[in-house]
Design an enzyme around this catalytic site. Structure first.
Site, PDB file in Angstrom:
ATOM      1  N   ASN A   9      15.058 -14.504 -40.061  1.00  0.00           N
ATOM      2  CA  ASN A   9      15.060 -13.180 -39.434  1.00  0.00           C
ATOM      3  C   ASN A   9      14.660 -13.392 -37.976  1.00  0.00           C
ATOM      4  O   ASN A   9      13.489 -13.622 -37.676  1.00  0.00           O
ATOM      5  CB  ASN A   9      14.043 -12.284 -40.166  1.00  0.00           C
ATOM      6  CG  ASN A   9      13.817 -10.969 -39.443  1.00  0.00           C
ATOM      7  OD1 ASN A   9      14.560 -10.615 -38.525  1.00  0.00           O
ATOM      8  ND2 ASN A   9      12.786 -10.236 -39.835  1.00  0.00           N
ATOM      9  N   LYS A  11      14.624 -11.313 -35.630  1.00  0.00           N
ATOM     10  CA  LYS A  11      14.013 -10.129 -35.006  1.00  0.00           C
ATOM     11  C   LYS A  11      14.691  -9.875 -33.645  1.00  0.00           C
ATOM     12  O   LYS A  11      15.868 -10.165 -33.501  1.00  0.00           O
ATOM     13  CB  LYS A  11      12.497 -10.304 -34.891  1.00  0.00           C
ATOM     14  CG  LYS A  11      11.901 -10.718 -36.236  1.00  0.00           C
ATOM     15  CD  LYS A  11      10.421 -10.613 -36.297  1.00  0.00           C
ATOM     16  CE  LYS A  11       9.970 -11.022 -37.691  1.00  0.00           C
ATOM     17  NZ  LYS A  11       8.574 -10.821 -37.945  1.00  0.00           N
ATOM     18  N   HIS A  95      12.091  -3.882 -43.897  1.00  0.00           N
ATOM     19  CA  HIS A  95      11.147  -4.813 -43.266  1.00  0.00           C
ATOM     20  C   HIS A  95       9.921  -4.017 -42.804  1.00  0.00           C
ATOM     21  O   HIS A  95      10.052  -2.878 -42.350  1.00  0.00           O
ATOM     22  CB  HIS A  95      11.817  -5.532 -42.084  1.00  0.00           C
ATOM     23  CG  HIS A  95      10.969  -6.656 -41.578  1.00  0.00           C
ATOM     24  ND1 HIS A  95       9.898  -6.440 -40.743  1.00  0.00           N
ATOM     25  CD2 HIS A  95      10.998  -7.992 -41.824  1.00  0.00           C
ATOM     26  CE1 HIS A  95       9.315  -7.609 -40.479  1.00  0.00           C
ATOM     27  NE2 HIS A  95       9.969  -8.564 -41.130  1.00  0.00           N
ATOM     28  N   GLU A  97       8.272  -4.079 -40.202  1.00  0.00           N
ATOM     29  CA  GLU A  97       8.335  -3.597 -38.815  1.00  0.00           C
ATOM     30  C   GLU A  97       9.181  -2.333 -38.718  1.00  0.00           C
ATOM     31  O   GLU A  97       8.949  -1.476 -37.861  1.00  0.00           O
ATOM     32  CB  GLU A  97       8.859  -4.721 -37.898  1.00  0.00           C
ATOM     33  CG  GLU A  97       7.777  -5.780 -37.684  1.00  0.00           C
ATOM     34  CD  GLU A  97       8.296  -7.188 -37.456  1.00  0.00           C
ATOM     35  OE1 GLU A  97       9.462  -7.358 -37.079  1.00  0.00           O
ATOM     36  OE2 GLU A  97       7.507  -8.140 -37.664  1.00  0.00           O
ATOM     37  N   GLU A 167       6.528  -9.730 -48.439  1.00  0.00           N
ATOM     38  CA  GLU A 167       6.000 -10.093 -47.121  1.00  0.00           C
ATOM     39  C   GLU A 167       4.697  -9.340 -46.878  1.00  0.00           C
ATOM     40  O   GLU A 167       4.726  -8.184 -46.426  1.00  0.00           O
ATOM     41  CB  GLU A 167       6.998  -9.716 -46.022  1.00  0.00           C
ATOM     42  CG  GLU A 167       8.324 -10.433 -46.123  1.00  0.00           C
ATOM     43  CD  GLU A 167       8.988 -10.558 -44.766  1.00  0.00           C
ATOM     44  OE1 GLU A 167       9.254 -11.687 -44.352  1.00  0.00           O
ATOM     45  OE2 GLU A 167       9.210  -9.540 -44.097  1.00  0.00           O
ATOM     46  N   GLY A 173       3.850 -13.077 -38.690  1.00  0.00           N
ATOM     47  CA  GLY A 173       3.680 -13.408 -37.274  1.00  0.00           C
ATOM     48  C   GLY A 173       2.233 -13.658 -36.877  1.00  0.00           C
ATOM     49  O   GLY A 173       1.907 -13.740 -35.697  1.00  0.00           O
ATOM     50  N   SER A 212       4.632 -16.078 -41.948  1.00  0.00           N
ATOM     51  CA  SER A 212       4.139 -17.340 -41.376  1.00  0.00           C
ATOM     52  C   SER A 212       4.505 -18.570 -42.199  1.00  0.00           C
ATOM     53  O   SER A 212       3.710 -19.511 -42.317  1.00  0.00           O
ATOM     54  CB  SER A 212       2.627 -17.271 -41.138  1.00  0.00           C
ATOM     55  OG  SER A 212       2.319 -16.232 -40.225  1.00  0.00           O
TER      56      SER A 212
HETATM   57  P1  PGA Z   1       7.079 -14.702 -39.596  1.00  0.00           P
HETATM   58  O1  PGA Z   1       7.958 -13.387 -39.930  1.00  0.00           O
HETATM   59  O2  PGA Z   1       7.693 -15.843 -40.361  1.00  0.00           O
HETATM   60  O3  PGA Z   1       7.183 -14.864 -38.112  1.00  0.00           O
HETATM   61  O4  PGA Z   1       5.691 -14.419 -40.053  1.00  0.00           O
HETATM   62  C1  PGA Z   1       8.470 -13.157 -41.211  1.00  0.00           C
HETATM   63  C2  PGA Z   1       9.251 -11.855 -41.212  1.00  0.00           C
HETATM   64  O5  PGA Z   1       8.806 -10.891 -40.597  1.00  0.00           O
HETATM   65  O6  PGA Z   1      10.332 -11.750 -41.822  1.00  0.00           O
END
Ligand code: PGA
Length: 256
Positions: A9, A11, A95, A97, A167, A173, A212
């Site tokens: 992803n 983003k 997601h 976000e 997640e 992140g 992460s």
């Molecule tokens: P990350 O993000 O691996 O940077 O923690 C995962 C995601 O949001 O899909």
């Protein structure tokens, strides 16, 4: 038997140059047994797909979101059928976000999953608790309500055609990964919840862990019986790291 799935992803990251470099680097690696997909920002999906095809790389492309509408006066939105037009395979829905910055409710996430299925694409449905919810001991209650909202609209079989992604919001992140034990506990809970509706679909369902994931922790996570791959943010921006994570998933045998 479930085949590992690792999805990048990106983003809101990337550029034409970035994609050129990423694909060039990836071509130097050997083929993995893991199924892989990359979800770049909408505007780069076609460019990435063409670059992957030109380089004979077997990586699917996907989108990070889609509209709940089919077409019409919805400025800025992109419909699921438009994503099918440009040969997306997967569409991420729900997601954290999107849930947080765009106020997407469980109901909206379920409608999006339905739209993805209606046009013949595969949804990757994200669920996960915030740090506060975890500290309050509400992890299972939260992920169950997110899962149930989607299951009640699309059913277990359709979900199993795509994937479910756990997640934990506090791990995205932040560099803080859930331990394999913490992740496995929630993944098993999610699979058992699907099993109570449809045991066959639960056995086929791929449940990805996201938050992460890095080359250094991927193998231990993917060794857990209910972790079938990953949804990878930051680390997917580096071709080398994404490949290493995909390789970690290919060395794992998934047995029902
Ligand atoms: P990350 O993000 O691996 O940077 O923690 C995962 C995601 O949001 O899909």
């Amino acid at each position: 038997m479930r085949r590992g799935l690792v999805v990048g992803n990106w983003k809101m990251n990337g550029s034409l140059d970035f994609i050129d470099n990423w694909v060039s680097q990836y071509t130097s690696f050997m083929k993995t047994n893991t199924e892989t997909a990359i979800c770049p920002p909408f505007v780069y999906i076609s460019f990435l797909r063409n670059r992957l095809l030109d380089s004979a790389l077997d990586i699917h492309v996907g989108a990070q979101d889609c509209s709940i509408h089919d077409d019409g006066a919805y400025t800025g939105e992109v419909s699921a059928s438009m994503l099918r037009d440009i040969s997306c395979s997967y569409v991420i829905v729900g997601h954290s976000e999107r849930r947080e910055y765009h106020s997407e409710s469980n109901k909206i996430v379920a409608l999006k999953a339905q739209k993805v299925i209606d046009v013949g694409l595969l949804p990757i449905v994200c669920v996960g608790e915030t740090l506060r919810e975890r500290e309050e001991g509400r992890t299972k209650e939260v992920v169950l309500s997110q899962l149930e909202a989607v299951l009640s609209v699309i059913g277990a079989e359709k979900l199993a055609a795509g994937a479910l992604a756990y997640e934990p919001v506090w791990a995205i992140g932040t560099g803080k990964t859930a331990t394999p034990e913490e992740a496995q506990e929630v993944h098993k809970f999610l699979r058992d919840s699907v099993k109570s509706r449809n045991p066959k679909a639960a056995g086929n369902l791929r449940i990805l862990y996201g938050g992460s994931v890095k080359p250094s922790n991927a193998e231990k996570l993917f060794a857990c019986p209910d972790i079938d791959g990953g949804l990878i943010g930051g680390a997917s921006l580096k071709a080398k790291d994404f490949y290493a994570i995909a390789q970690a998933a290919s060395s794992v045998e998934f047995i029902d």
